[in-house]
Design a protein around this motif. Structure first.
Motif, PDB file in Angstrom:
ATOM      1  N   MET A  18     -92.301 -14.646  35.897  1.00 50.28           N
ATOM      2  CA  MET A  18     -91.560 -13.775  36.329  1.00 50.28           C
ATOM      3  C   MET A  18     -90.912 -14.595  37.583  1.00 50.28           C
ATOM      4  SD  MET A  18     -92.745 -10.215  38.159  1.00 50.28           S
ATOM      5  CE  MET A  18     -93.604  -9.128  36.766  1.00 50.28           C
ATOM      6  N   ASP A  19     -89.552 -13.981  37.837  1.00 54.77           N
ATOM      7  CA  ASP A  19     -88.862 -14.453  39.121  1.00 54.77           C
ATOM      8  C   ASP A  19     -89.008 -13.461  40.117  1.00 54.77           C
ATOM      9  OD1 ASP A  19     -87.400 -15.493  41.075  1.00 54.77           O
ATOM     10  OD2 ASP A  19     -85.631 -16.015  39.835  1.00 54.77           O
ATOM     11  N   LEU A  20     -89.887 -13.457  41.153  1.00 51.00           N
ATOM     12  CA  LEU A  20     -90.172 -12.634  42.314  1.00 51.00           C
ATOM     13  C   LEU A  20     -89.075 -12.074  42.837  1.00 51.00           C
ATOM     14  CD1 LEU A  20     -94.009 -13.807  42.828  1.00 51.00           C
ATOM     15  CD2 LEU A  20     -93.184 -11.545  41.862  1.00 51.00           C
ATOM     16  N   THR A  21     -88.040 -12.933  42.977  1.00 53.07           N
ATOM     17  CA  THR A  21     -86.788 -12.483  43.543  1.00 53.07           C
ATOM     18  C   THR A  21     -85.881 -11.761  42.706  1.00 53.07           C
ATOM     19  OG1 THR A  21     -85.655 -14.570  43.093  1.00 53.07           O
ATOM     20  CG2 THR A  21     -86.881 -14.608  45.050  1.00 53.07           C
ATOM     21  N   ALA A  35     -90.561 -18.232  52.202  1.00 53.38           N
ATOM     22  CA  ALA A  35     -90.320 -16.732  53.089  1.00 53.38           C
ATOM     23  C   ALA A  35     -89.245 -16.078  52.237  1.00 53.38           C
ATOM     24  CB  ALA A  35     -89.702 -17.305  54.326  1.00 53.38           C
ATOM     25  N   ALA A  36     -88.317 -16.533  51.529  1.00 54.24           N
ATOM     26  CA  ALA A  36     -87.459 -15.408  51.032  1.00 54.24           C
ATOM     27  C   ALA A  36     -88.044 -14.836  49.821  1.00 54.24           C
ATOM     28  CB  ALA A  36     -86.178 -16.662  50.298  1.00 54.24           C
ATOM     29  N   VAL A  37     -89.122 -15.393  49.142  1.00 52.36           N
ATOM     30  CA  VAL A  37     -89.847 -14.753  48.145  1.00 52.36           C
ATOM     31  C   VAL A  37     -90.560 -13.691  48.961  1.00 52.36           C
ATOM     32  CG1 VAL A  37     -91.319 -14.805  46.195  1.00 52.36           C
ATOM     33  CG2 VAL A  37     -89.995 -16.880  46.949  1.00 52.36           C
ATOM     34  N   HIS A  38     -91.167 -13.790  49.949  1.00 54.39           N
ATOM     35  CA  HIS A  38     -92.001 -12.750  50.496  1.00 54.39           C
ATOM     36  C   HIS A  38     -91.074 -11.819  50.898  1.00 54.39           C
ATOM     37  CE1 HIS A  38     -95.948 -14.734  51.101  1.00 54.39           C
ATOM     38  NE2 HIS A  38     -95.148 -15.951  51.490  1.00 54.39           N
ATOM     39  N   THR A  39     -89.820 -11.678  51.022  1.00 59.58           N
ATOM     40  CA  THR A  39     -88.986 -10.585  51.570  1.00 59.58           C
ATOM     41  C   THR A  39     -88.745  -9.649  50.046  1.00 59.58           C
ATOM     42  OG1 THR A  39     -87.893 -12.066  53.048  1.00 59.58           O
ATOM     43  CG2 THR A  39     -86.687  -9.982  52.344  1.00 59.58           C
ATOM     44  N   SER A  40     -88.725 -10.482  49.055  1.00 58.20           N
ATOM     45  CA  SER A  40     -88.575  -9.474  47.992  1.00 58.20           C
ATOM     46  C   SER A  40     -89.792  -8.901  47.483  1.00 58.20           C
ATOM     47  CB  SER A  40     -88.434 -10.490  46.602  1.00 58.20           C
ATOM     48  OG  SER A  40     -86.875 -11.169  46.958  1.00 58.20           O
ATOM     49  N   VAL A  41     -91.032  -9.779  48.005  1.00 61.40           N
ATOM     50  CA  VAL A  41     -92.511  -9.172  47.495  1.00 61.40           C
ATOM     51  C   VAL A  41     -92.600  -7.739  48.233  1.00 61.40           C
ATOM     52  CG1 VAL A  41     -94.800  -9.659  47.636  1.00 61.40           C
ATOM     53  CG2 VAL A  41     -93.413 -11.194  46.578  1.00 61.40           C
ATOM     54  N   ALA A  42     -92.285  -8.142  49.548  1.00 62.22           N
ATOM     55  CA  ALA A  42     -92.550  -6.937  50.458  1.00 62.22           C
ATOM     56  C   ALA A  42     -91.792  -5.678  49.889  1.00 62.22           C
ATOM     57  CB  ALA A  42     -92.442  -7.353  51.879  1.00 62.22           C
ATOM     58  N   ALA A  43     -90.490  -6.031  49.777  1.00 65.04           N
ATOM     59  CA  ALA A  43     -89.511  -4.816  49.339  1.00 65.04           C
ATOM     60  C   ALA A  43     -89.947  -4.207  48.217  1.00 65.04           C
ATOM     61  CB  ALA A  43     -88.064  -5.420  49.022  1.00 65.04           C
TER      62      ALA A  43
END
Ligand SMILES: C[S@@+](CC[C@H](N)C(=O)[O-])C[C@H]1O[C@@H](n2cnc3c(N)ncnc32)[C@H](O)[C@@H]1O
Length: 273
Positions: A195-198, A214-222
């Motif tokens: 899975m692409d988490l973004t 960090a950019a992946v964390h933004t998508s995960v949290a969203a």
């Protein structure tokens, strides 16, 4: 094959090494041992002990010689020394001797065996190691998602600790392959998914680990705007990015309860408020 180990005070190591490199064509491996440095040389054409003593001069603390196997695989296994994580976890490559071969480590250890693979997560990187230490401190409380699983080392430890069901997600084909092989090799039931988490929403589990950029964390949290997991471990971002990453999780109700440095990277434990 001959192996010679020369132990010198650390302060003199560079000087001695300069002299050794002139007479040891195969090179010298350095390994710190407290206040000393061990200089290890291997080969059939090593200088005599007398010549090595001369090169070490007054700095020779200890000089030993022994025969080692000609087979590099046997030498690699013989050189292996286990690294105890959090006092009760061993993560080892499949070629290494088992924890049972090192009785001084104690019993009731959690042992994870990883296949050789280009996937990240051998357990030696400071971020993986810190995540493992913090994971050992968490009380299993249901399902667990390892986001950006690499070798799936975190997912496997979570499963061994009692989290269930466990999901392991990554965007790299090599990680998916290694994660599946490692889960099977450790007799762990983990749902390994590409899975692409973004792009796709991160699944919500009761606990999670995300050692990702960090950019992946933004998508995960969203993806967890509605409801976030109860507890999680995050890493994979530099200290300078920490404030931004922590802010995105705080915005979905996940506050930090612990934050540690891992060689310039940040590792944090989060809990839903
Ligand atoms: C630093 S490694 C962490 C591996 C392992 N969890 C550990 O802690 O050692 C980061 C992993 O995240 C994966 N990754 C990076 N971006 C991703 C994305 N957009 N979606 C899913 N996985 C991603 C990488 O392929 C890599 O395996």
């Amino acid at each position: 094959m001959r192996e010679v180990v020369l132990r010198v005070p650390r302060l003199a190591a560079e000087d001695v090494l300069d002299r050794l490199l002139l007479i040891v064509p195969g090179g010298v491996r350095e390994q710190p041992r407290g206040r000393h440095m061990e200089l290890r040389m291997r080969g059939d054409d090593l200088p005599t002990l007398r010549e090595l003593e001369r090169a070490a001069g007054r700095w020779r603390h200890k000089l030993t010689e022994r025969e080692v196997s000609d087979d590099w695989r046997e030498r690699r296994a013989a050189d292996y020394s286990p690294d105890l994580i959090g006092g009760r976890l061993i993560v080892r490559p499949e070629w290494a001797p088992t924890a049972a071969d090192f009785p001084h480590l104690g019993r009731d250890l959690i042992e994870v065996v990883l296949c050789e693979s280009p996937a990240f997560g051998a357990g030696t990187h400071p971020t993986t190691r810190r995540c493992l230490e913090l994971l050992l401190d968490l009380t299993p409380r249901g399902s667990f998602a390892d986001l950006g699983c690499g070798s799936a080392v975190l997912a496997i430890v979570a499963a061994k600790l009692g989290w269930h069901p466990v999901m392991a997600i990554d965007v790299q084909a090599a990680s998916i392959e290694a994660a599946r092989e490692n889960a099977a090799g450790n007799a762990v039931d983990a749902n390994v998914r590409w899975m692409d988490l973004t792009v796709e929403a991160a699944p919500r589990a009761d606990g999670f680990a995300a050692n990702v950029p960090a950019a992946v964390h933004t998508s995960v949290a969203a993806a967890w705007a509605e409801r976030a997991p109860a507890v999680g471990l995050i890493s994979g971002f530099a200290a300078g990015e920490a404030a931004g990453v922590l802010h995105t999780y705080r915005a979905v109700g996940l506050g930090e309860v612990e934050q540690v440095d891992a060689g310039g990277w940040t590792v944090a434990m989060l809990e839903r408020g």
